[in-house]
Motif scaffolding. Sequence first.
Motif, PDB file in Angstrom:
ATOM      1  N   SER A  19       0.817  -1.207   0.000  1.00  0.00           N
ATOM      2  CA  SER A  19       0.000   0.000   0.000  1.00  0.00           C
ATOM      3  C   SER A  19       0.849   1.255   0.000  1.00  0.00           C
ATOM      4  O   SER A  19       0.361   2.350  -0.285  1.00  0.00           O
ATOM      5  N   GLY A  22     -10.752 -14.771   5.017  1.00  0.00           N
ATOM      6  CA  GLY A  22     -11.271 -13.932   3.946  1.00  0.00           C
ATOM      7  C   GLY A  22     -11.791 -14.784   2.803  1.00  0.00           C
ATOM      8  O   GLY A  22     -11.223 -15.833   2.496  1.00  0.00           O
ATOM      9  N   HIS A  38     -14.961 -12.998   6.368  1.00  0.00           N
ATOM     10  CA  HIS A  38     -14.852 -11.623   5.880  1.00  0.00           C
ATOM     11  C   HIS A  38     -14.961 -11.629   4.359  1.00  0.00           C
ATOM     12  O   HIS A  38     -14.038 -12.052   3.659  1.00  0.00           O
ATOM     13  N   ARG A  44     -12.182 -10.169   1.378  1.00  0.00           N
ATOM     14  CA  ARG A  44     -10.866 -10.007   2.003  1.00  0.00           C
ATOM     15  C   ARG A  44     -10.031 -11.245   1.730  1.00  0.00           C
ATOM     16  O   ARG A  44     -10.547 -12.343   1.531  1.00  0.00           O
ATOM     17  N   GLY A  87      -6.905  -8.231   3.984  1.00  0.00           N
ATOM     18  CA  GLY A  87      -6.915  -6.965   3.274  1.00  0.00           C
ATOM     19  C   GLY A  87      -7.662  -7.105   1.970  1.00  0.00           C
ATOM     20  O   GLY A  87      -8.302  -8.128   1.697  1.00  0.00           O
ATOM     21  N   SER A  88      -7.563  -6.102   1.118  1.00  0.00           N
ATOM     22  CA  SER A  88      -8.306  -6.116  -0.143  1.00  0.00           C
ATOM     23  C   SER A  88      -7.660  -7.009  -1.195  1.00  0.00           C
ATOM     24  O   SER A  88      -8.305  -7.354  -2.193  1.00  0.00           O
ATOM     25  N   ILE A 114      -3.942  -5.382   6.841  1.00  0.00           N
ATOM     26  CA  ILE A 114      -5.246  -5.820   7.318  1.00  0.00           C
ATOM     27  C   ILE A 114      -6.230  -4.658   7.219  1.00  0.00           C
ATOM     28  O   ILE A 114      -5.883  -3.511   7.523  1.00  0.00           O
ATOM     29  N   ASP A 115      -7.430  -4.974   6.780  1.00  0.00           N
ATOM     30  CA  ASP A 115      -8.497  -3.976   6.796  1.00  0.00           C
ATOM     31  C   ASP A 115      -8.541  -3.314   8.171  1.00  0.00           C
ATOM     32  O   ASP A 115      -8.472  -3.989   9.201  1.00  0.00           O
ATOM     33  N   GLU A 116      -8.623  -2.002   8.186  1.00  0.00           N
ATOM     34  CA  GLU A 116      -8.530  -1.243   9.441  1.00  0.00           C
ATOM     35  C   GLU A 116      -9.554  -1.695  10.483  1.00  0.00           C
ATOM     36  O   GLU A 116      -9.224  -1.895  11.658  1.00  0.00           O
ATOM     37  N   ILE A 167     -11.071  -4.572  10.694  1.00  0.00           N
ATOM     38  CA  ILE A 167     -10.775  -5.939  11.135  1.00  0.00           C
ATOM     39  C   ILE A 167      -9.593  -5.936  12.094  1.00  0.00           C
ATOM     40  O   ILE A 167      -9.580  -6.674  13.095  1.00  0.00           O
TER      41      ILE A 167
END
Length: 333
Positions: free
Chosen positions: A31, A271, A300, A303, A308-309, A316-318, A320
């Motif tokens: 990212s 995910g 999830h 994910r 994450g996406s 990691i998704d914030e 989550i």
Amino acid sequence: MTDTPTGDPVGAVILVAGTGTFDRDMKFGRSGTSRDAVFKDMGQRFATRGLTAIRYDRRGVIYGAPPASAVDAQAIPGVTADNLSLDAEAVLAWARSSAGLNARCVVIFAHSEGAVHVAGIADRGHQPAPDLIIGMGAPLESKVSAVKWQSTGRDADSLLMMDEDGDGVVTNDEVRRNWQTTPSGVFGRLEPFLQPDGAWSAEEIASVRTVQTTLYEQARTAALAQADNAPYPNAQTPAFSYGWWKSWFTDERPIAPMFAAWGAPMTLHYGSLDSQVREDHQRRAASGVLAPDRVRFVSHDGRGHSLGSEVLLGPIDEAIADQIAEEAEAACR
């Protein structure tokens, strides 16, 4: 190292990384933000909630070194499946000892193969169970089963996931629209999934499994021919010993019964895009083995393996990440 809370800690969290040459920060994202250091980010979240986070460098990895020199080649023969688990056990013992943190509540947060190392601790039976095990993309099936699916089932299953209308035929247009949101999106290559005649029939998808099974057997034979202490994948870029890699072709012990020996409560996050393990496989492995009132599966949608996406990478998704930190805190409050 530890990330410490400002007040008296309510407990400790041990972060156990999965497959890779990971140091304590576990950089596993692209990212371009500080959150790509997945464990460093989680360590701060745990500390904010009153927990001491314990992060450690994987055996043979030099902290802070450039990627080209981050691995101690002399240590590679010691990077085996057993020693990685024994290292995690040593950290757990230190966290509880009076010479260490003297922690009265211990949570383990394990990503991917890290759960295998933790299960090894439970199986040896030298340490009491932790207060909670939190898994992220954690396998409960055997190591052989996990790698065999990655080698022979992932692509065919991904093609079936691309079948939008459920008619058993996957057109190239369906592939183009959906390939990146399937486990095989991990490779980042569209071309192998495009058919010259414009569509995959059910028979052609089945043939993918057949062809890849042959390739899997060839890879297994080649791996088993190597010396256990040879560097894997090669001498130029060593990461593990071949003994470690060979265990993924020979260790048929399911992971779930190892965890059952502890009987610790478990919260397992998966995910829907996970490229390495499939939640339905892990639920089957747990069925009849792990007590339903001691294990909780958290799904999830959209994910991947690191929640994450992307199908494999973090961060990691914030939301989550905060959820996991709150689960650890609740176990020790």
